[in-house]
Design an enzyme around this catalytic site. Structure first.
Site, PDB file in Angstrom:
ATOM      1  N   HIS A   1       3.176  -0.399  -8.643  1.00  0.00           N
ATOM      2  CA  HIS A   1       4.422  -0.301  -7.761  1.00  0.00           C
ATOM      3  C   HIS A   1       5.313   0.859  -8.428  1.00  0.00           C
ATOM      4  CE1 HIS A   1       7.718  -1.568  -5.149  1.00  0.00           C
ATOM      5  NE2 HIS A   1       6.712  -1.862  -4.628  1.00  0.00           N
TER       6      HIS A   1
ATOM      7  N   ASP B   1       0.712  -7.032  -1.865  1.00  0.00           N
ATOM      8  CA  ASP B   1      -0.748  -6.670  -0.828  1.00  0.00           C
ATOM      9  C   ASP B   1      -1.735  -7.122  -1.674  1.00  0.00           C
ATOM     10  OD1 ASP B   1       1.039  -3.723  -0.680  1.00  0.00           O
ATOM     11  OD2 ASP B   1       0.757  -5.280   1.051  1.00  0.00           O
TER      12      ASP B   1
END
Ligand code: SDX
Length: 394
Positions: free
Chosen positions: A270, A328
């Site tokens: 991320h 996700d």
């Protein structure tokens, strides 16, 4: 000291904007919507009250909630002529491409005269956007499978209405499973906003020129589609399906570490979180609950995902680079179990993120000091030089 948190001057000077909507501490894995921790909102609240929180800064009381819910409910239909846009697409068009086109059409179709300087019209645009996205998304899905479009049912709550429009058919009774609808609602809450991510920054930049808000949301949808962003939920499930069994995990870990063909583990890493994405924890829990409800025991994809997470979190490469599962990683397995095709995964992300996009757009437009966005560049090209006529060039 800006609001509840103190930033070093270096950060303050480089930040692209000020916002009081969402706070992320990437090192600690903290995500707050208007100060409320994401897990508390996802576990105890619902999506529409989260929408109210993100738009207006406070959780609604009972009366405010019912009023807000009614406003959204009575804007869920799209103009009948909008339905003609869908038939212009090929049936096998990716639903995200259809979403970019049809949401953009809202701007051309019947909201091209919005006075964005009028707070009442800005608020109505936000309500319409939040209300119509599930209808547009479900209609895109129905078009892709050649089934009749299902109109919204005002007796249903937001998430149930979406499942109804997605999976009901006119020729038989469709009962929404309340537990699955609760899971859908929680998934919407988890995806609602996330500070200045790529797609929200796209909406802000487009909106900073005074562009129509529906057109700005269409730009956000286009950005979200990328596999490095919202498209990662579709890519993560495809990766887990390609891995197939836990014994093949080391092969993929090696591919990621060797950077073969620039391969990355989808659903990992991320830009901001250098710790566990707090949303991924709730998503993993929701995933297990949904699999249990739909009667899938020992789902091989979940087994692969859990083992991949375990191995990666102990691997020095991933530890050193601070790569953790993000939202996700488990969402694809959950959405598949809820009955969605992979092509709809990022569409669901867009449906949920619409409130974040439009809340941040509203915040920016309402700021009297806001100016048109103008990112700066570091020029690394040629120094100034004179033109050479064609026949004199070597
Ligand atoms: C979302 O911004 C947001 O808030 C987004 C989002 C939201 O809610 O809006 O949270 C939603 O987009 C989540 C992210 C979904 N994307 C993916 O899961 C795709 C896979 N992830 C990577 O592409 C990557 O982690 C990013 C794009 C998400 C973040 O990239 P960064 O922070 O810029 O990290 P990087 O590209 O600089 O990588 C740092 C290092 C690199 O190695 P070195 O060059 O230092 O040797 O880590 C490696 C990368 O190669 N790395 C990975 C990896 N992610 C980064 N290696 C293997 N697998 C990965 N997933």
């Amino acid at each position: 000291q800006s609001g509840a948190f103190t930033y070093d001057p270096g950060f303050t000077s480089t930040a692209s904007c000020k916002s009081d909507i969402t706070f992320i501490d990437g090192d600690k894995g903290v995500l707050l919507y208007r100060g409320y921790p994401i897990d508390q909102l996802a576990e105890n609240g619902n999506f529409l009250e989260t929408c109210h929180l993100l738009l207006y800064g406070e959780l609604p009381n009972k009366q405010e909630y019912l009023q807000f819910r009614n406003r959204v409910t009575y804007h869920t239909m799209i103009h009948e002529q909008m339905n003609k846009f869908f038939s212009g697409f090929r049936r096998d068009a990716h639903p995200m491409a259809v979403m970019v086109g049809t949401v953009g059409a809202l701007a051309a179709f019947y909201h091209d005269s919005i006075d964005i300087n009028d707070p009442v019209q800005r608020d109505l645009a936000a309500i319409r956007m939040i209300a119509k996205m599930p209808t547009i998304a479900a209609t895109a899905f129905k078009y892709s499978i050649g089934q009749p479009f299902i109109y919204p049912n005002n007796q249903l709550d937001y998430a149930s209405n979406f499942l109804y429009m997605m999976f009901a058919v006119p020729c038989e009774e469709y009962k929404v499973n309340p537990v699955l609808s609760r899971a859908m609602d929680r998934i919407f809450v988890l995806h609602a906003d996330h500070e200045q991510n790529a797609s929200t920054s796209t909406v802000r930049l487009a909106g900073s020129s005074g562009a129509n808000p529906f057109a700005c949301i269409a730009a956000g949808i286009a950005c979200l589609w990328g596999p490095a962003h919202g498209g990662a939920n579709e890519a993560a499930l495809k990766m887990l399906m390609e891995i197939g069994t836990v014994d093949r995990i080391p092969e993929f870990i090696k591919r990621a570490k060797d950077k073969n063909d620039n391969f990355r583990l989808s659903g990992f890493g991320h830009r901001v979180y250098k710790n566990y994405d707090p949303r991924a924890r709730v998503m993993q829990k929701t995933c297990k609950e949904v699999l249990d409800i739909v009667g899938v025991k020992n789902d091989p994809l979940l087994q692969v995902a859990l083992e991949l997470e375990r191995i990666a979190l102990e691997d020095e490469y991933f530890v050193e680079k601070k790569l953790y599962p993000n939202i996700d990683f488990y969402s694809g397995i959950t959405l598949k179990a809820l009955g969605f095709p992979t092509s709809m995964f990022t569409v669901l992300f867009a449906v949920a993120r619409t409130v974040g996009w439009i809340a941040q757009w509203k915040e920016m437009i309402a700021d009297p000091e806001q100016k048109i966005g103008r990112p700066r560049q570091l020029y690394i090209g040629e120094p100034q030089r004179d033109y050479v006529p064609l026949d004199l060039r070597p």
